[in-house]
Motif scaffolding. Structure first.
Motif, PDB file in Angstrom:
ATOM      1  N   SER A 172     -12.098  30.564  23.957  1.00 53.52           N
ATOM      2  CA  SER A 172     -12.918  29.675  24.786  1.00 53.52           C
ATOM      3  C   SER A 172     -12.037  28.808  25.666  1.00 53.52           C
ATOM      4  CB  SER A 172     -13.792  28.771  23.900  1.00 53.52           C
ATOM      5  OG  SER A 172     -14.525  27.851  24.690  1.00 53.52           O
ATOM      6  N   ASN A 173     -12.557  28.471  26.842  1.00 49.20           N
ATOM      7  CA  ASN A 173     -11.908  27.482  27.717  1.00 49.20           C
ATOM      8  C   ASN A 173     -12.462  26.085  27.501  1.00 49.20           C
ATOM      9  OD1 ASN A 173     -10.486  29.574  28.946  1.00 49.20           O
ATOM     10  ND2 ASN A 173     -12.058  29.893  30.504  1.00 49.20           N
ATOM     11  N   ASN A 174     -13.465  25.948  26.644  1.00 52.64           N
ATOM     12  CA  ASN A 174     -14.230  24.705  26.515  1.00 52.64           C
ATOM     13  C   ASN A 174     -13.741  23.888  25.320  1.00 52.64           C
ATOM     14  OD1 ASN A 174     -16.141  22.698  26.297  1.00 52.64           O
ATOM     15  ND2 ASN A 174     -17.917  24.052  26.317  1.00 52.64           N
ATOM     16  N   PRO A 175     -13.107  22.735  25.554  1.00 50.44           N
ATOM     17  CA  PRO A 175     -12.615  21.934  24.425  1.00 50.44           C
ATOM     18  C   PRO A 175     -13.713  21.393  23.531  1.00 50.44           C
ATOM     19  CG  PRO A 175     -12.409  20.715  26.488  1.00 50.44           C
ATOM     20  CD  PRO A 175     -12.801  22.113  26.865  1.00 50.44           C
ATOM     21  N   ASP A 176     -14.941  21.245  24.057  1.00 52.77           N
ATOM     22  CA  ASP A 176     -16.031  20.703  23.239  1.00 52.77           C
ATOM     23  C   ASP A 176     -16.409  21.663  22.116  1.00 52.77           C
ATOM     24  OD1 ASP A 176     -18.173  18.752  22.689  1.00 52.77           O
ATOM     25  OD2 ASP A 176     -19.500  20.383  23.297  1.00 52.77           O
ATOM     26  N   LYS A 177     -16.287  22.965  22.366  1.00 56.08           N
ATOM     27  CA  LYS A 177     -16.611  23.926  21.313  1.00 56.08           C
ATOM     28  C   LYS A 177     -15.660  23.762  20.134  1.00 56.08           C
ATOM     29  CE  LYS A 177     -18.705  27.486  24.254  1.00 56.08           C
ATOM     30  NZ  LYS A 177     -18.627  28.879  24.745  1.00 56.08           N
ATOM     31  N   ALA A 178     -14.385  23.651  20.429  1.00 57.12           N
ATOM     32  CA  ALA A 178     -13.410  23.470  19.353  1.00 57.12           C
ATOM     33  C   ALA A 178     -13.647  22.154  18.626  1.00 57.12           C
ATOM     34  CB  ALA A 178     -11.991  23.527  19.915  1.00 57.12           C
ATOM     35  N   ALA A 179     -13.917  21.089  19.383  1.00 60.83           N
ATOM     36  CA  ALA A 179     -14.119  19.775  18.770  1.00 60.83           C
ATOM     37  C   ALA A 179     -15.338  19.776  17.858  1.00 60.83           C
ATOM     38  CB  ALA A 179     -14.266  18.718  19.860  1.00 60.83           C
ATOM     39  N   GLN A 180     -16.436  20.378  18.313  1.00 58.16           N
ATOM     40  CA  GLN A 180     -17.642  20.415  17.473  1.00 58.16           C
ATOM     41  C   GLN A 180     -17.419  21.248  16.212  1.00 58.16           C
ATOM     42  OE1 GLN A 180     -21.654  20.719  18.709  1.00 58.16           O
ATOM     43  NE2 GLN A 180     -21.225  20.244  20.867  1.00 58.16           N
ATOM     44  N   LEU A 181     -16.772  22.398  16.355  1.00 58.93           N
ATOM     45  CA  LEU A 181     -16.524  23.219  15.165  1.00 58.93           C
ATOM     46  C   LEU A 181     -15.677  22.475  14.151  1.00 58.93           C
ATOM     47  CD1 LEU A 181     -15.933  26.851  16.499  1.00 58.93           C
ATOM     48  CD2 LEU A 181     -17.946  25.933  15.343  1.00 58.93           C
ATOM     49  N   ARG A 182     -14.632  21.797  14.628  1.00 56.39           N
ATOM     50  CA  ARG A 182     -13.779  21.047  13.694  1.00 56.39           C
ATOM     51  C   ARG A 182     -14.583  19.951  12.992  1.00 56.39           C
ATOM     52  NH1 ARG A 182      -9.460  21.627  18.044  1.00 56.39           N
ATOM     53  NH2 ARG A 182      -8.000  23.143  17.185  1.00 56.39           N
ATOM     54  N   ALA A 183     -15.442  19.276  13.756  1.00 59.71           N
ATOM     55  CA  ALA A 183     -16.254  18.222  13.154  1.00 59.71           C
ATOM     56  C   ALA A 183     -17.215  18.777  12.112  1.00 59.71           C
ATOM     57  CB  ALA A 183     -17.038  17.479  14.246  1.00 59.71           C
ATOM     58  N   LEU A 184     -17.569  20.042  12.256  1.00 62.19           N
ATOM     59  CA  LEU A 184     -18.477  20.695  11.311  1.00 62.19           C
ATOM     60  C   LEU A 184     -17.733  21.355  10.162  1.00 62.19           C
ATOM     61  CD1 LEU A 184     -20.835  22.207  14.006  1.00 62.19           C
ATOM     62  CD2 LEU A 184     -21.555  20.588  12.244  1.00 62.19           C
ATOM     63  N   GLY A 185     -16.410  21.165  10.110  1.00 61.50           N
ATOM     64  CA  GLY A 185     -15.642  21.660   8.983  1.00 61.50           C
ATOM     65  C   GLY A 185     -14.971  22.994   9.184  1.00 61.50           C
ATOM     66  N   VAL A 186     -15.060  23.568  10.394  1.00 61.70           N
ATOM     67  CA  VAL A 186     -14.396  24.837  10.675  1.00 61.70           C
ATOM     68  C   VAL A 186     -12.986  24.542  11.185  1.00 61.70           C
ATOM     69  CG1 VAL A 186     -14.477  26.979  11.999  1.00 61.70           C
ATOM     70  CG2 VAL A 186     -16.605  25.913  11.219  1.00 61.70           C
ATOM     71  N   ASN A 187     -12.000  25.180  10.609  1.00 61.00           N
ATOM     72  CA  ASN A 187     -10.620  25.001  11.032  1.00 61.00           C
ATOM     73  C   ASN A 187     -10.336  25.914  12.218  1.00 61.00           C
ATOM     74  OD1 ASN A 187      -7.872  24.359  11.140  1.00 61.00           O
ATOM     75  ND2 ASN A 187      -7.347  26.019   9.741  1.00 61.00           N
ATOM     76  N   VAL A 188     -10.102  25.325  13.392  1.00 61.38           N
ATOM     77  CA  VAL A 188      -9.753  26.096  14.589  1.00 61.38           C
ATOM     78  C   VAL A 188      -8.233  26.133  14.664  1.00 61.38           C
ATOM     79  CG1 VAL A 188      -9.976  26.275  17.087  1.00 61.38           C
ATOM     80  CG2 VAL A 188     -11.881  25.384  15.729  1.00 61.38           C
ATOM     81  N   SER A 189      -7.656  27.267  14.255  1.00 58.36           N
ATOM     82  CA  SER A 189      -6.192  27.352  14.189  1.00 58.36           C
ATOM     83  C   SER A 189      -5.564  27.495  15.561  1.00 58.36           C
ATOM     84  CB  SER A 189      -5.771  28.527  13.308  1.00 58.36           C
ATOM     85  OG  SER A 189      -6.188  29.755  13.866  1.00 58.36           O
ATOM     86  N   ALA A 190      -6.310  28.021  16.529  1.00 61.79           N
ATOM     87  CA  ALA A 190      -5.801  28.133  17.901  1.00 61.79           C
ATOM     88  C   ALA A 190      -6.987  28.276  18.828  1.00 61.79           C
ATOM     89  CB  ALA A 190      -4.865  29.326  18.053  1.00 61.79           C
ATOM     90  N   GLN A 191      -6.877  27.675  20.015  1.00 63.32           N
ATOM     91  CA  GLN A 191      -7.888  27.881  21.054  1.00 63.32           C
ATOM     92  C   GLN A 191      -7.270  28.768  22.113  1.00 63.32           C
ATOM     93  OE1 GLN A 191     -10.002  24.454  22.470  1.00 63.32           O
ATOM     94  NE2 GLN A 191     -10.827  25.506  24.259  1.00 63.32           N
TER      95      GLN A 191
END
Length: 638
Positions: A172-191
């Protein structure tokens, strides 16, 4: 690391309700096999679906602490773009790209029923009408009484949790997607960035996402939300887009710095195994070069506009230091090849279009010692000379050669195929670096591939008008001093590691202890070596602090005092590293001088490193003292 079960506890649990195999075929002929899943218990009650692609089960199985996780894209439904091929957005091409890349890597495409960033199809079409009147995509949503972006990714987190996925690599190019997933407990190891699928019809749309919500989209600087006329992307960005299209090489991921350091760390065991082979070949083995490319080490300082990572000086230095824990010759060569990509990104557009034509990491040797002679001829210059210490030349397609033309020092960009490489690299240390000589006689260099050295090294270099990456907007000189002290520090750290292993098993003659580690004197020696490496590390960190402070401001040029501090700290780090190696060698016995033992190689490598201009004691200390005393430098390029 957050586990899948922890993700479930943060959101209501969902479950897979059905699975069905669906063969996919796109208009361009690309086919893929998908396992399409539906879910029960999703928080928003919508009919989202998940497409499992490629070897997805193996990718999920790799979801362990430190693992990367499956490749995942959250794709919001777009009827106009996905189905009808509308060029007002980039959704259709992103969907096509994502299916192929996820199929190759193994992972999931979550097709989320959130048309128009969550406002619905009719409202999106109403927003299009307002955009035709001059509003951008976000202003149009607000004018209709909606939020700029009403999407919520709770259901996406539930879907991932239902498949036992707690760590993902997010496409994804969208930082909000990564931020929301992390807030929901998903570990985003790389964007990981998608391609830039630009057309004259969607440039304002893409620019609004870039400027308003910090999407990682690289467009020409003059393309902005305030410009209503269509633009055609210049060749540099068009090439980056072409490289990202399905069927071409995938665009570079943009890992976080910690991931780059982990990649370098993972290379260390193989570098140690091949250290003797590297010395024997007097260059980096092909297998090592392949692993460096796979780890995308050469992308580190390459600009994001051409598919690179655009990272900072601190990450670069730390990567070189870690590689040196495996093999100093490899660290030396890779460090300079990374650095030279960054130098190429400082050139004017026409030269960059040539060197970056085949990807984000063109390999180039660079040498200015001694400078050749340049004669002005129609269309460019004719250069003659013999250049020494051409680090990286055994693996490069280009060479950057210094040549003097009257009072101006030029850097000349030439294909390695056009010069003669002289096999003269017979040295005591860094034998695997292959820093051979280059010779050329009356070689024609077109004008666009020559550049005033002072302009190349300046903060306002030609590339700074093409790229936003911060390091392109800094003076060149400080970075050119990093490889030698970084390699010396990494080598010393490896030496102390080997010393500890040796002490735990070695029986020293004429002593009563069963092993060297039990001797109080040996314990003192180990503590001394360990402390010297700690001192070297502290000086290294001080140098990074000083240069980071200068890069954080504009202009980024260092004061004389900062230059003195920086060079002195690097030199002191090198001295402490070399002394640590000396202490280790003095306490390790005669067997470590066998050519089969890595400690003798480390000693020879560090001895050579200490003769590099960045670490040569007398001139560095003299000029540093002048800078610290406010007396000014007597060597302008210091």
């Amino acid at each position: 690391m957050t586990t899948a079960s922890e993700t479930i506890t943060r959101t209501a649990a969902a479950a897979v309700r059905s699975r069905v195999s669906v063969p996919l075929r796109f208009p361009d002929g690309f086919t893929a096999a998908a396992e399409v899943m539906t879910f029960s218990g999703l928080a928003d009650g919508k009919e989202h679906v998940l497409l499992a692609l490629g070897e997805w089960e193996a990718a999920v199985g790799a979801d362990v602490p430190g693992g990367a996780g499956p490749l995942v894209r959250l794709h919001s439904e777009c009827l106009t773009g996905d189905v009808f091929g509308s060029q007002r957005c980039d959704c259709g091409p992103q969907l096509r790209e994502a299916v192929e890349r996820i199929t190759d890597a193994g992972g999931f495409l979550l097709y989320l029923r959130q048309e128009g960033r969550g406002i619905g199809l009719y409202s999106k079409l109403d927003a299009y009408a307002l955009q035709d009147g001059g509003l951008d995509t976000y202003e149009a949503n607000l004018a209709l009484g909606h939020g700029e972006d009403e999407r919520d990714y709770t259901a996406a987190a539930q879907m991932l949790a239902a498949l036992g996925t707690g760590t993902v690599r997010l496409l994804s190019n969208n930082p909000d997607k990564a931020a929301q997933l992390r807030a929901l407990g998903v570990n985003v190891s790389a964007q990981i960035a998608t391609g830039v699928h630009a057309s004259p019809a969607n440039l304002r749309y893409l620019a609004a996402k870039r400027d308003h919500t910090a999407h990682t989209i690289v467009l020409p600087p003059d393309v902005g939300v305030g410009r209503h006329e269509p633009h055609i992307l210049p060749k540099l960005s068009a090439r980056a887009e072409a490289a990202a299209r399905p069927g071409a090489s995938s665009p570079a991921a943009v890992p976080v710095p910690e991931e780059m350091l982990a990649r370098a760390e993972r290379l260390i065991p193989a570098l140690r195994e091949r250290a003797a082979e590297t010395e024997s070949l007097r260059r980096i083995p092909d297998s090592t070069m392949a692993e460096l490319r796979t780890a995308e080490i050469f992308h580190l300082l390459s600009p994001k506009a051409v598919g690179g990572f655009g990272m900072g000086l601190e990450t670069y230095g730390e990567v070189v230091r870690r590689l040196a824990r495996g093999c100093a010759s490899t660290a030396w060569t890779a460090g300079h090849l990374i650095e030279h990509v960054w130098m190429l990104a400082r050139w004017p557009r026409r030269a960059q279009e040539e060197v970056f034509a085949n990807g984000p990491a063109p390999l180039a040797a660079a040498t200015g010692s001694p400078a050749g002679v340049a004669e002005k001829v129609p269309g460019g210059y004719s250069i003659t000379g013999r250049w020494t210490f051409a680090s990286g030349v055994m693996h490069s397609g280009w060479a950057l050669l210094a040549a003097q033309h009257g009072g101006m020092r030029l850097q000349c960009l030439v294909p390695v195929a056009a010069v003669e490489v002289l096999d003269v690299w017979e040295t005591a240390g860094l034998r695997g670096a292959g820093s051979n000589d280059i010779r050329a006689g009356n070689l024609f260099v077109p004008e666009h591939r020559t550049l005033d050295w002072d302009l190349l090294g300046a903060e306002a270099n030609p590339g700074s008008g093409l790229h936003r990456d911060p390091l392109i907007h800094t003076p060149m000189g400080p970075l050119l001093n990093l490889v030698a002290p970084a390699a010396a520090l990494g080598s010393a750290e490896y030496a102390v590691e080997l010393f500890r292993e040796l002490m735990m098993v070695r029986k020293v003659r004429h002593t009563v202890e069963a092993r060297q580690a039990d001797s109080p004197l040996a314990q003192v020696r180990y503590a001394q070596a360990y402390g010297l490496v700690a001192t070297a590390r502290l000086h290294w960190q001080e140098a990074m602090r000083v240069i980071a402070a200068s890069h954080a401001r504009r202009p980024a040029t260092m004061t004389d005092r900062e230059r003195g501090q920086y060079r002195l700290s690097l030199a002191l780090s090198g001295e402490a590293s070399a002394e640590a190696v000396r202490v280790v060698m003095a306490g390790s016995g005669g067997s470590v001088h066998r050519l089969s033992h890595p400690l003798q190689r480390i000693q020879r490598d560090v001895n050579v490193l200490m003769n590099h201009a960045a670490l040569t004691r007398d001139p560095v200390f003299e000029q540093s003292g002048r800078g610290l005393l406010g007396l000014g430098f007597t060597v302008p390029t210091f």
